[in-house]
Design a protein around this motif. Structure first.
Motif, PDB file in Angstrom:
ATOM      1  N   ARG A 193     -25.254  39.825  55.372  1.00  0.00           N
ATOM      2  CA  ARG A 193     -24.293  38.937  56.033  1.00  0.00           C
ATOM      3  C   ARG A 193     -24.089  39.340  57.492  1.00  0.00           C
ATOM      4  O   ARG A 193     -23.991  38.498  58.384  1.00  0.00           O
ATOM      5  N   PHE A 247     -27.107  36.071  58.207  1.00  0.00           N
ATOM      6  CA  PHE A 247     -27.437  35.108  57.161  1.00  0.00           C
ATOM      7  C   PHE A 247     -26.158  34.517  56.571  1.00  0.00           C
ATOM      8  O   PHE A 247     -25.207  35.256  56.291  1.00  0.00           O
ATOM      9  N   ASP A 286     -23.781  32.901  53.598  1.00  0.00           N
ATOM     10  CA  ASP A 286     -23.558  33.498  52.282  1.00  0.00           C
ATOM     11  C   ASP A 286     -24.604  33.103  51.249  1.00  0.00           C
ATOM     12  O   ASP A 286     -25.065  33.941  50.460  1.00  0.00           O
ATOM     13  N   GLY A 287     -24.980  31.817  51.227  1.00  0.00           N
ATOM     14  CA  GLY A 287     -25.972  31.378  50.249  1.00  0.00           C
ATOM     15  C   GLY A 287     -27.304  32.090  50.435  1.00  0.00           C
ATOM     16  O   GLY A 287     -27.951  32.497  49.458  1.00  0.00           O
ATOM     17  N   GLU A 288     -27.730  32.233  51.701  1.00  0.00           N
ATOM     18  CA  GLU A 288     -28.986  32.935  51.993  1.00  0.00           C
ATOM     19  C   GLU A 288     -28.851  34.419  51.643  1.00  0.00           C
ATOM     20  O   GLU A 288     -29.761  35.020  51.070  1.00  0.00           O
ATOM     21  N   ALA A 289     -27.726  35.028  52.012  1.00  0.00           N
ATOM     22  CA  ALA A 289     -27.527  36.460  51.750  1.00  0.00           C
ATOM     23  C   ALA A 289     -27.613  36.759  50.262  1.00  0.00           C
ATOM     24  O   ALA A 289     -28.256  37.731  49.843  1.00  0.00           O
ATOM     25  N   ARG A 327     -29.122  34.944  47.948  1.00  0.00           N
ATOM     26  CA  ARG A 327     -30.487  34.705  47.464  1.00  0.00           C
ATOM     27  C   ARG A 327     -31.407  35.874  47.819  1.00  0.00           C
ATOM     28  O   ARG A 327     -32.223  36.318  47.007  1.00  0.00           O
ATOM     29  N   TYR A 328     -31.282  36.376  49.046  1.00  0.00           N
ATOM     30  CA  TYR A 328     -32.139  37.484  49.470  1.00  0.00           C
ATOM     31  C   TYR A 328     -31.746  38.783  48.775  1.00  0.00           C
ATOM     32  O   TYR A 328     -32.619  39.598  48.437  1.00  0.00           O
ATOM     33  N   ILE A 374     -37.941  37.614  54.924  1.00  0.00           N
ATOM     34  CA  ILE A 374     -36.504  37.410  55.122  1.00  0.00           C
ATOM     35  C   ILE A 374     -36.163  37.405  56.607  1.00  0.00           C
ATOM     36  O   ILE A 374     -35.417  36.538  57.089  1.00  0.00           O
ATOM     37  N   ARG A 426     -36.675  34.290  58.598  1.00  0.00           N
ATOM     38  CA  ARG A 426     -35.697  33.216  58.417  1.00  0.00           C
ATOM     39  C   ARG A 426     -34.557  33.273  59.422  1.00  0.00           C
ATOM     40  O   ARG A 426     -33.843  32.296  59.592  1.00  0.00           O
ATOM     41  N   VAL A 435     -32.078  30.257  60.710  1.00  0.00           N
ATOM     42  CA  VAL A 435     -30.669  30.309  60.343  1.00  0.00           C
ATOM     43  C   VAL A 435     -29.806  30.197  61.580  1.00  0.00           C
ATOM     44  O   VAL A 435     -28.812  29.461  61.617  1.00  0.00           O
ATOM     45  N   ASP A 470     -29.529  26.610  62.853  1.00  0.00           N
ATOM     46  CA  ASP A 470     -28.940  25.586  61.974  1.00  0.00           C
ATOM     47  C   ASP A 470     -27.524  25.242  62.403  1.00  0.00           C
ATOM     48  O   ASP A 470     -26.800  26.095  62.906  1.00  0.00           O
TER      49      ASP A 470
END
Length: 215
Positions: free
Chosen positions: A118, A122, A124-127, A129-130, A205, A208, A212, A215
């Protein structure tokens, strides 16, 4: 005097030496010089004790770890430490590596990895997932490596010899790709691939991050 920590460390040592069969209240009581029933004052049953051993391995992995401020380097170092802790206690790792303990050391590891991801930027959703991908890959490699290290020495040597005894003798006419790469393949398969696989995942990762940020 019995304590939670003494029981867990003794259980870990017994499993290291004797394998899964060592994780019994009777054997543990004998090693501690205590009435086996006294262990139930600290643990509900042997599965409760196993979860404590699993969490202890996570604690060993995090001992001495210090954050540097470089999220990628910190995640990499923590993952390598976990893999090394499992390799140091392979029999315990094969018993406990797939368990979710919900205990202090596991919670700290989850918290640390999520914080690093985080803080890197990234969402929260990406964090999450990774984190999931990193945790599963690290544990899978660690348990596989631990299982190999738990083999009897002659079985481990025989497995390694398969590359020279079987693969090196395959004909180019029937297996051209194996034959063409055999010296490289043999050398590569004599050591673990975890560090390389970890770097591949971390590279993916890290790639990305620009997306990110935009976005």
């Amino acid at each position: 005097m019995l304590s939670h920590a003494l029981i867990v460390e003794t259980a870990l040592a017994l499993v290291d030496e004797h394998g899964a069969d060592a994780l019994s209240v009777r054997r543990l009581g004998a090693a501690l010089g205590a009435d086996p029933t006294s262990i139930y004052r600290y643990f509900r049953n042997t599965d409760d004790l196993l979860l404590a051993v699993a969490d202890e391995l996570l604690g060993h992995a995090q001992e001495g770890w210090a954050e540097t401020g470089d999220w990628r380097a910190d995640v990499r170092d923590l993952s390598l430490r976990l893999h090394a802790a499992y390799a140091k206690h392979p029999r315990a790792a094969t018993l406990a590596g797939h368990r979710t303990t919900g205990r202090a050391h596991e919670i700290q590891a989850v918290e640390t990895l999520l914080r690093l991801l985080r803080a890197a930027g990234f969402p929260d959703g990406e964090a999450v997932r990774y984190y999931h991908a990193l945790a599963d890959q690290t544990l899978a490699f660690a348990v596989q490596h631990a299982a190999a290290l738990s083999l009897p020495p002659d079985a481990l040597a025989a497995d390694r010899e398969v590359w020279q005894g079987t693969y090196a003798k395959l004909a180019p006419e029937t297996h051209p790709n194996i034959a063409a790469t055999m010296p490289l393949l043999d050398a590569e398969m004599q050591h673990g691939a975890f560090a390389f696989a970890l770097d591949l995942l971390l590279d993916a990762i890290a790639a990305r991050l620009p997306a990110v940020a935009s976005d």
